[in-house]
Design a protein around this motif. Structure first.
Motif, PDB file in Angstrom:
ATOM      1  N   TYR A 163       0.824  -1.210   0.000  1.00 49.87           N
ATOM      2  CA  TYR A 163       0.000   0.000   0.000  1.00 49.87           C
ATOM      3  C   TYR A 163       0.860   1.263   0.000  1.00 49.87           C
ATOM      4  O   TYR A 163       0.582   2.202  -0.717  1.00 49.87           O
ATOM      5  N   GLN A 164       1.872   1.292   0.805  1.00 44.42           N
ATOM      6  CA  GLN A 164       2.877   2.362   0.855  1.00 44.42           C
ATOM      7  C   GLN A 164       2.293   3.777   0.858  1.00 44.42           C
ATOM      8  O   GLN A 164       2.718   4.620   0.078  1.00 44.42           O
ATOM      9  N   GLN A 179      -8.723  -1.552   8.391  1.00 44.31           N
ATOM     10  CA  GLN A 179      -9.111  -2.326   7.220  1.00 44.31           C
ATOM     11  C   GLN A 179      -8.037  -3.340   6.840  1.00 44.31           C
ATOM     12  O   GLN A 179      -8.347  -4.477   6.473  1.00 44.31           O
ATOM     13  N   ILE A 180      -6.782  -2.955   6.942  1.00 46.85           N
ATOM     14  CA  ILE A 180      -5.687  -3.877   6.612  1.00 46.85           C
ATOM     15  C   ILE A 180      -5.681  -5.075   7.559  1.00 46.85           C
ATOM     16  O   ILE A 180      -5.512  -6.217   7.123  1.00 46.85           O
ATOM     17  N   VAL A 240     -18.395  -7.414  -2.149  1.00 49.91           N
ATOM     18  CA  VAL A 240     -18.075  -6.136  -2.794  1.00 49.91           C
ATOM     19  C   VAL A 240     -17.054  -5.369  -1.957  1.00 49.91           C
ATOM     20  O   VAL A 240     -16.062  -4.845  -2.485  1.00 49.91           O
ATOM     21  N   THR A 241     -17.275  -5.310  -0.656  1.00 51.74           N
ATOM     22  CA  THR A 241     -16.321  -4.631   0.235  1.00 51.74           C
ATOM     23  C   THR A 241     -14.954  -5.300   0.160  1.00 51.74           C
ATOM     24  O   THR A 241     -13.922  -4.619   0.044  1.00 51.74           O
ATOM     25  N   TRP A 249     -11.418  -3.630  -1.048  1.00 48.40           N
ATOM     26  CA  TRP A 249     -10.184  -3.630  -0.258  1.00 48.40           C
ATOM     27  C   TRP A 249      -9.029  -4.240  -1.034  1.00 48.40           C
ATOM     28  O   TRP A 249      -7.906  -3.740  -0.979  1.00 48.40           O
ATOM     29  N   LEU A 250      -9.293  -5.334  -1.739  1.00 49.66           N
ATOM     30  CA  LEU A 250      -8.230  -5.943  -2.544  1.00 49.66           C
ATOM     31  C   LEU A 250      -7.657  -4.929  -3.527  1.00 49.66           C
ATOM     32  O   LEU A 250      -6.439  -4.824  -3.685  1.00 49.66           O
ATOM     33  N   ASN A 251      -8.535  -4.191  -4.183  1.00 52.54           N
ATOM     34  CA  ASN A 251      -8.089  -3.173  -5.136  1.00 52.54           C
ATOM     35  C   ASN A 251      -7.359  -2.039  -4.440  1.00 52.54           C
ATOM     36  O   ASN A 251      -6.266  -1.633  -4.859  1.00 52.54           O
TER      37      ASN A 251
END
Length: 185
Positions: A39-40, A132-133, A170-171, A175-177
């Protein structure tokens, strides 16, 4: 603050449950750190992510789940609330929110009411990237015997979440994206 020491404190006298929760939480923490590295984003609190991932299931210490060597009185679904109470008492309110908000991709007031869950009627969904992570990383690991360190595939996670509604998938895909774990949709 030493997360492992806190786990040891709340699982004192129960080495089997400690081992289950620690091995699961270490796998989740490692996955969360990998996600954070991808994510950085400036300002992302990576140290907090690791601590919170290690502590996210501390509330397991108060549930009744003999298969996990836990002999408390509360149902499994309450482990997030129990963990929140523990970490608030330990002076860790930010970590406490991760405990409360890490169930699946989060619980809405509607989820709680529709499923008649024994939880307070309030939103319990991760709101910060750090929360979220940790929740995302947790979805890839089980606490089942023999599966503590086996990482589930994206499709397995989608299938599990799909049981709770298409919006949960969907959520997860969002998050994956967002966090650079591009799904094969």
């Amino acid at each position: 603050m030493n997360p492992v020491s806190l786990l040891e404190k709340y699982f004192a006298g129960n080495p089997e449950a400690f081992e289950t929760v620690y091995r699961h939480s270490r796998a989740v923490a490692d996955k969360a750190l990998d996600i954070a590295a991808r994510y950085q984003k400036p300002g992302l609190d990576v140290g907090f992510i690791e601590e919170a991932a290690l502590l996210h299931d501390i509330g397991i210490s108060g549930i009744h789940a003999p298969s996990m060597y836990c002999f408390g009185k509360e149902p499994y679904i309450r482990h997030g609330i129990i963990g929140k109470d523990i970490l608030e008492a330990e002076g860790l309110p930010r970590h406490a929110l991760v405990c409360e908000r890490h169930i699946g991709v989060g619980l809405t007031v509607e989820d709680i009411a529709q499923q008649k869950l024994p939880l307070p009627s309030r939103p319990m969904s991760p709101t910060t990237p750090e929360e979220q992570i940790v929740a995302l990383a947790d979805l890839f690991f089980s606490k089942r015997k023999g599966e503590l360190t086996r990482e589930k595939s994206v499709d397995e996670v989608r299938e599990n979440l799909g049981k709770f509604g298409a919006e949960k998938v969907v959520t997860f895909n969002d998050w994956l994206n967002r966090f650079g774990l591009v799904p094969s949709i």
